[in-house]
Design a protein around this motif. Structure first.
Motif, PDB file in Angstrom:
ATOM      1  N   LEU A  21       9.341  -5.826   1.820  1.00  0.00           N
ATOM      2  CA  LEU A  21       8.613  -4.723   2.464  1.00  0.00           C
ATOM      3  C   LEU A  21       7.701  -4.014   1.473  1.00  0.00           C
ATOM      4  O   LEU A  21       6.532  -3.753   1.759  1.00  0.00           O
ATOM      5  N   ILE A  22       8.258  -3.700   0.311  1.00  0.00           N
ATOM      6  CA  ILE A  22       7.494  -2.981  -0.707  1.00  0.00           C
ATOM      7  C   ILE A  22       6.284  -3.809  -1.148  1.00  0.00           C
ATOM      8  O   ILE A  22       5.169  -3.281  -1.267  1.00  0.00           O
ATOM      9  N   TYR A  23       6.474  -5.090  -1.361  1.00  0.00           N
ATOM     10  CA  TYR A  23       5.347  -5.938  -1.751  1.00  0.00           C
ATOM     11  C   TYR A  23       4.298  -6.023  -0.635  1.00  0.00           C
ATOM     12  O   TYR A  23       3.098  -6.044  -0.912  1.00  0.00           O
ATOM     13  N   GLU A  24       4.763  -6.041   0.596  1.00  0.00           N
ATOM     14  CA  GLU A  24       3.827  -6.051   1.727  1.00  0.00           C
ATOM     15  C   GLU A  24       2.975  -4.778   1.717  1.00  0.00           C
ATOM     16  O   GLU A  24       1.755  -4.832   1.870  1.00  0.00           O
ATOM     17  N   PHE A  25       3.622  -3.633   1.518  1.00  0.00           N
ATOM     18  CA  PHE A  25       2.901  -2.357   1.525  1.00  0.00           C
ATOM     19  C   PHE A  25       1.941  -2.252   0.343  1.00  0.00           C
ATOM     20  O   PHE A  25       0.831  -1.752   0.486  1.00  0.00           O
ATOM     21  N   THR A  26       2.385  -2.705  -0.823  1.00  0.00           N
ATOM     22  CA  THR A  26       1.567  -2.517  -2.027  1.00  0.00           C
ATOM     23  C   THR A  26       0.393  -3.487  -2.107  1.00  0.00           C
ATOM     24  O   THR A  26      -0.468  -3.334  -2.978  1.00  0.00           O
ATOM     25  N   LYS A  27       0.319  -4.449  -1.202  1.00  0.00           N
ATOM     26  CA  LYS A  27      -0.841  -5.347  -1.139  1.00  0.00           C
ATOM     27  C   LYS A  27      -2.012  -4.705  -0.407  1.00  0.00           C
ATOM     28  O   LYS A  27      -3.138  -5.183  -0.500  1.00  0.00           O
ATOM     29  N   ARG A  28      -1.758  -3.635   0.298  1.00  0.00           N
ATOM     30  CA  ARG A  28      -2.816  -2.954   1.038  1.00  0.00           C
ATOM     31  C   ARG A  28      -3.834  -2.368   0.056  1.00  0.00           C
ATOM     32  O   ARG A  28      -3.458  -1.857  -1.004  1.00  0.00           O
ATOM     33  N   PRO A  29      -5.107  -2.423   0.413  1.00  0.00           N
ATOM     34  CA  PRO A  29      -6.163  -2.016  -0.529  1.00  0.00           C
ATOM     35  C   PRO A  29      -5.975  -0.642  -1.173  1.00  0.00           C
ATOM     36  O   PRO A  29      -6.092  -0.513  -2.391  1.00  0.00           O
ATOM     37  N   SER A  30      -5.674   0.382  -0.374  1.00  0.00           N
ATOM     38  CA  SER A  30      -5.553   1.723  -0.970  1.00  0.00           C
ATOM     39  C   SER A  30      -4.354   1.810  -1.917  1.00  0.00           C
ATOM     40  O   SER A  30      -4.441   2.414  -2.994  1.00  0.00           O
TER      41      SER A  30
END
Length: 121
Positions: A21-30
Motif C-alpha cells: 500500500l505504502i509503495y502504491e501511494f508513494t509512486k503518485r507524482p505529488s
C-alpha cells in the motif's frame, strides 16, 4: 497451523500488504517528489516486514520478541508519516483510512504473537 517459515506468520503477511500500500501511494507524482517523507515511510513499512522475518530466523523466543517490538514501533512510525502525507494532501482520506487500518491490524497481529511467545512452551 505450524509456522515453518516467516512467510507463514500472519503478521508478516499483513505487513507485506502494508508495504505494498505504502509503495502504491508513494509512486503518485505529488508524493514521489517529497524524497524525505517518501523514503522514511517506505523504510518504516519495509522495517515491519524485515524485523518479523529477521526475528523469526534468530531461533530464540526472546530475540524474536525483541524484533517484533521493533516491528511494532515501525508500524507506529508509518502511522505518524501517514498523517504528514494526509496533511500535505499526498493521499486522500480514504487512502489514509485504509493504510491506518492496515497498520492497526498489523500491530494487533504482532502484539498477539508477542504475547503468545511469552506464554508458549
Amino acid at each position: 497451523m505450524k509456522i515453518e517459515r516467516f512467510e507463514d506468520i500472519k503478521a508478516w503477511q499483513e505487513a507485506r500488504r502494508l508495504a505494498n500500500l505504502i509503495y502504491e501511494f508513494t509512486k503518485r507524482p505529488s508524493f514521489s517528489k517529497d524524497f524525505g517523507l517518501r523514503d522514511q515511510i517506505q523504510r518504516a513499512a519495509v522495517s515491519v516486514m524485515a524485523n518479523i522475518a529477521e526475528g523469526f530466523e534468530r531461533k530464540s523466543r526472546k530475540e524474536f520478541r525483541n524484533f517484533l517490538s521493533v516491528a511494532l514501533a515501525s508500524c507506529s512510525e508509518v502511522k505518524s508519516h501517514l498523517y504528514v502525507a494526509l496533511d500535505q494532501r499526498y493521499i486522500e482520506q480514504g487512502d489514509f483510512d485504509l493504510a491506518y487500518a492496515t497498520c492497526d491490524q498489523t500491530s494487533k497481529l504482532i502484539f498477539g504473537f508477542m504475547k503468545y511467545l511469552e506464554t508458549a512452551d
